[in-house]
Design a protein around this motif. Structure first.
Motif, PDB file in Angstrom:
ATOM      1  N   THR A   1      45.011 -24.589 -11.098  1.00  0.00           N
ATOM      2  CA  THR A   1      43.957 -24.187 -10.165  1.00  0.00           C
ATOM      3  C   THR A   1      43.739 -25.230  -9.081  1.00  0.00           C
ATOM      4  OG1 THR A   1      42.294 -25.082 -11.673  1.00  0.00           O
ATOM      5  CG2 THR A   1      42.741 -22.710 -11.819  1.00  0.00           C
ATOM      6  N   GLY A   2      44.692 -26.131  -8.936  1.00  0.00           N
ATOM      7  CA  GLY A   2      44.633 -27.100  -7.851  1.00  0.00           C
ATOM      8  C   GLY A   2      43.409 -27.988  -7.927  1.00  0.00           C
ATOM      9  N   ASN A   3      42.638 -27.992  -6.866  1.00  0.00           N
ATOM     10  CA  ASN A   3      41.448 -28.836  -6.793  1.00  0.00           C
ATOM     11  C   ASN A   3      40.327 -28.351  -7.704  1.00  0.00           C
ATOM     12  OD1 ASN A   3      42.647 -30.436  -4.832  1.00  0.00           O
ATOM     13  ND2 ASN A   3      41.886 -29.139  -3.176  1.00  0.00           N
ATOM     14  N   TYR A   4      40.446 -27.165  -8.238  1.00  0.00           N
ATOM     15  CA  TYR A   4      39.351 -26.577  -8.995  1.00  0.00           C
ATOM     16  C   TYR A   4      39.618 -26.592 -10.496  1.00  0.00           C
ATOM     17  CZ  TYR A   4      38.045 -25.103  -4.369  1.00  0.00           C
ATOM     18  OH  TYR A   4      37.713 -25.100  -3.050  1.00  0.00           O
ATOM     19  N   SER A   5      39.560 -27.780 -11.084  1.00  0.00           N
ATOM     20  CA  SER A   5      39.708 -27.880 -12.529  1.00  0.00           C
ATOM     21  C   SER A   5      38.348 -28.042 -13.193  1.00  0.00           C
ATOM     22  CB  SER A   5      40.626 -29.047 -12.897  1.00  0.00           C
ATOM     23  OG  SER A   5      40.138 -30.236 -12.314  1.00  0.00           O
ATOM     24  N   ASP A   6      37.321 -28.303 -12.397  1.00  0.00           N
ATOM     25  CA  ASP A   6      35.962 -28.484 -12.889  1.00  0.00           C
ATOM     26  C   ASP A   6      35.120 -27.266 -12.482  1.00  0.00           C
ATOM     27  OD1 ASP A   6      33.467 -29.446 -13.670  1.00  0.00           O
ATOM     28  OD2 ASP A   6      33.250 -30.715 -11.891  1.00  0.00           O
ATOM     29  N   PRO A   7      34.559 -26.544 -13.465  1.00  0.00           N
ATOM     30  CA  PRO A   7      33.755 -25.360 -13.129  1.00  0.00           C
ATOM     31  C   PRO A   7      32.590 -25.650 -12.184  1.00  0.00           C
ATOM     32  CG  PRO A   7      34.274 -25.356 -15.454  1.00  0.00           C
ATOM     33  CD  PRO A   7      34.724 -26.686 -14.917  1.00  0.00           C
ATOM     34  N   GLU A   8      31.970 -26.818 -12.298  1.00  0.00           N
ATOM     35  CA  GLU A   8      30.857 -27.156 -11.404  1.00  0.00           C
ATOM     36  C   GLU A   8      31.330 -27.309  -9.964  1.00  0.00           C
ATOM     37  OE1 GLU A   8      27.483 -27.199 -11.782  1.00  0.00           O
ATOM     38  OE2 GLU A   8      28.003 -26.263 -13.694  1.00  0.00           O
ATOM     39  N   GLN A   9      32.503 -27.887  -9.793  1.00  0.00           N
ATOM     40  CA  GLN A   9      33.076 -28.039  -8.455  1.00  0.00           C
ATOM     41  C   GLN A   9      33.368 -26.663  -7.852  1.00  0.00           C
ATOM     42  OE1 GLN A   9      36.944 -29.833  -8.364  1.00  0.00           O
ATOM     43  NE2 GLN A   9      36.890 -30.169  -6.166  1.00  0.00           N
ATOM     44  N   LEU A  10      33.922 -25.756  -8.667  1.00  0.00           N
ATOM     45  CA  LEU A  10      34.198 -24.404  -8.184  1.00  0.00           C
ATOM     46  C   LEU A  10      32.899 -23.691  -7.826  1.00  0.00           C
ATOM     47  CD1 LEU A  10      36.111 -22.077  -7.553  1.00  0.00           C
ATOM     48  CD2 LEU A  10      35.997 -21.438  -9.970  1.00  0.00           C
ATOM     49  N   LYS A  11      31.885 -23.833  -8.659  1.00  0.00           N
ATOM     50  CA  LYS A  11      30.591 -23.199  -8.387  1.00  0.00           C
ATOM     51  C   LYS A  11      30.028 -23.675  -7.046  1.00  0.00           C
ATOM     52  CE  LYS A  11      26.019 -22.590 -10.443  1.00  0.00           C
ATOM     53  NZ  LYS A  11      25.162 -22.934 -11.580  1.00  0.00           N
ATOM     54  N   ASP A  12      30.124 -24.971  -6.791  1.00  0.00           N
ATOM     55  CA  ASP A  12      29.661 -25.531  -5.520  1.00  0.00           C
ATOM     56  C   ASP A  12      30.468 -24.973  -4.346  1.00  0.00           C
ATOM     57  OD1 ASP A  12      28.073 -27.423  -3.921  1.00  0.00           O
ATOM     58  OD2 ASP A  12      29.989 -28.495  -3.694  1.00  0.00           O
ATOM     59  N   SER A  13      31.779 -24.868  -4.520  1.00  0.00           N
ATOM     60  CA  SER A  13      32.638 -24.337  -3.454  1.00  0.00           C
ATOM     61  C   SER A  13      32.336 -22.868  -3.181  1.00  0.00           C
ATOM     62  CB  SER A  13      34.108 -24.505  -3.823  1.00  0.00           C
ATOM     63  OG  SER A  13      34.432 -25.863  -3.881  1.00  0.00           O
ATOM     64  N   ILE A  14      32.080 -22.103  -4.229  1.00  0.00           N
ATOM     65  CA  ILE A  14      31.726 -20.690  -4.052  1.00  0.00           C
ATOM     66  C   ILE A  14      30.435 -20.585  -3.250  1.00  0.00           C
ATOM     67  CG2 ILE A  14      30.954 -18.604  -5.259  1.00  0.00           C
ATOM     68  CD1 ILE A  14      32.956 -19.344  -7.511  1.00  0.00           C
ATOM     69  N   CYS A  15      29.456 -21.414  -3.554  1.00  0.00           N
ATOM     70  CA  CYS A  15      28.197 -21.394  -2.809  1.00  0.00           C
ATOM     71  C   CYS A  15      28.427 -21.708  -1.327  1.00  0.00           C
ATOM     72  CB  CYS A  15      27.210 -22.397  -3.404  1.00  0.00           C
ATOM     73  SG  CYS A  15      26.527 -21.873  -4.982  1.00  0.00           S
ATOM     74  N   ARG A  16      29.284 -22.667  -1.034  1.00  0.00           N
ATOM     75  CA  ARG A  16      29.572 -23.016   0.366  1.00  0.00           C
ATOM     76  C   ARG A  16      30.271 -21.872   1.094  1.00  0.00           C
ATOM     77  NH1 ARG A  16      32.776 -27.956   0.040  1.00  0.00           N
ATOM     78  NH2 ARG A  16      32.437 -28.030  -2.182  1.00  0.00           N
ATOM     79  N   VAL A  17      31.202 -21.211   0.392  1.00  0.00           N
ATOM     80  CA  VAL A  17      31.911 -20.065   0.997  1.00  0.00           C
ATOM     81  C   VAL A  17      30.910 -18.944   1.292  1.00  0.00           C
ATOM     82  CG1 VAL A  17      33.578 -18.208   0.539  1.00  0.00           C
ATOM     83  CG2 VAL A  17      34.173 -20.565   0.005  1.00  0.00           C
ATOM     84  N   LEU A  18      29.996 -18.681   0.362  1.00  0.00           N
ATOM     85  CA  LEU A  18      28.986 -17.634   0.558  1.00  0.00           C
ATOM     86  C   LEU A  18      28.107 -17.931   1.769  1.00  0.00           C
ATOM     87  CD1 LEU A  18      27.809 -16.885  -3.084  1.00  0.00           C
ATOM     88  CD2 LEU A  18      29.396 -15.586  -1.677  1.00  0.00           C
ATOM     89  N   LYS A  19      27.651 -19.164   1.871  1.00  0.00           N
ATOM     90  CA  LYS A  19      26.797 -19.524   3.012  1.00  0.00           C
ATOM     91  C   LYS A  19      27.538 -19.344   4.322  1.00  0.00           C
ATOM     92  CE  LYS A  19      23.858 -22.836   0.638  1.00  0.00           C
ATOM     93  NZ  LYS A  19      23.487 -24.256   0.510  1.00  0.00           N
ATOM     94  N   TRP A  20      28.789 -19.716   4.331  1.00  0.00           N
ATOM     95  CA  TRP A  20      29.585 -19.617   5.556  1.00  0.00           C
ATOM     96  C   TRP A  20      29.837 -18.153   5.940  1.00  0.00           C
ATOM     97  CZ3 TRP A  20      35.058 -18.430   5.994  1.00  0.00           C
ATOM     98  CH2 TRP A  20      35.538 -18.588   7.302  1.00  0.00           C
ATOM     99  N   LEU A  21      30.195 -17.310   4.955  1.00  0.00           N
ATOM    100  CA  LEU A  21      30.546 -15.926   5.266  1.00  0.00           C
ATOM    101  C   LEU A  21      29.327 -15.046   5.524  1.00  0.00           C
ATOM    102  CD1 LEU A  21      33.493 -15.240   2.805  1.00  0.00           C
ATOM    103  CD2 LEU A  21      33.590 -15.435   5.281  1.00  0.00           C
ATOM    104  N   ASN A  22      28.208 -15.363   4.906  1.00  0.00           N
ATOM    105  CA  ASN A  22      27.013 -14.537   5.089  1.00  0.00           C
ATOM    106  C   ASN A  22      26.187 -15.056   6.251  1.00  0.00           C
ATOM    107  OD1 ASN A  22      27.546 -12.693   3.041  1.00  0.00           O
ATOM    108  ND2 ASN A  22      26.645 -14.002   1.490  1.00  0.00           N
TER     109      ASN A  22
END
Length: 121
Positions: A100-121
């Motif tokens: 999963t590349g840079n996303y081996s930590d679930p907390e890191q992925l959760k943070d990245s998902i939140c950033r993607v949501l803010k950007w797209l919405n």
């Protein structure tokens, strides 16, 4: 005896780029017609499938119900069940080989998902 061959479109797989996000958002919202905004289920897209230079599906890293990193595939109506199966199989092999590349930590992925949501919405 004459045999007619049925034309079959070929799927092409590629990594996701920022310029693909608008098409991915459209596919996601088709899967959830009552939603008007992207939700956490959108995840972090990493692979896509194309047919004739049209994006017809994408795979995203998401957190499953147990809080572990998993993937989800979203597809447009232009993709049939066989093609989706081929793409899911490709994504599974890709993750086994590349991880999963840079996303081996679930907390890191959760943070990245939140950033993607803010950007797209």
């Amino acid at each position: 005896m004459e045999t007619s061959l049925e034309y079959q479109e070929t799927l092409q797989f590629a990594q996701v780029y920022i310029t693909d996000m608008e098409a991915l958002k459209k596919i996601f919202l088709q899967a959830f017609p009552l939603e008007h905004d992207i939700t956490a289920a959108f995840g972090v897209p990493f692979l896509l499938a194309k047919k004739e230079d049209r994006i017809v599906a994408f795979a995203s890293l998401v957190l499953n119900a147990k809080g572990a990193i998993d993937f989800e595939v979203y597809n447009s109506p232009d993709m049939n069940a066989d093609e989706k199966g081929i793409f899911v199989s490709f994504v599974s092999r890709y993750l086994k080989e590349k991880g999963t590349g840079n996303y081996s930590d679930p907390e890191q992925l959760k943070d990245s998902i939140c950033r993607v949501l803010k950007w797209l919405n």
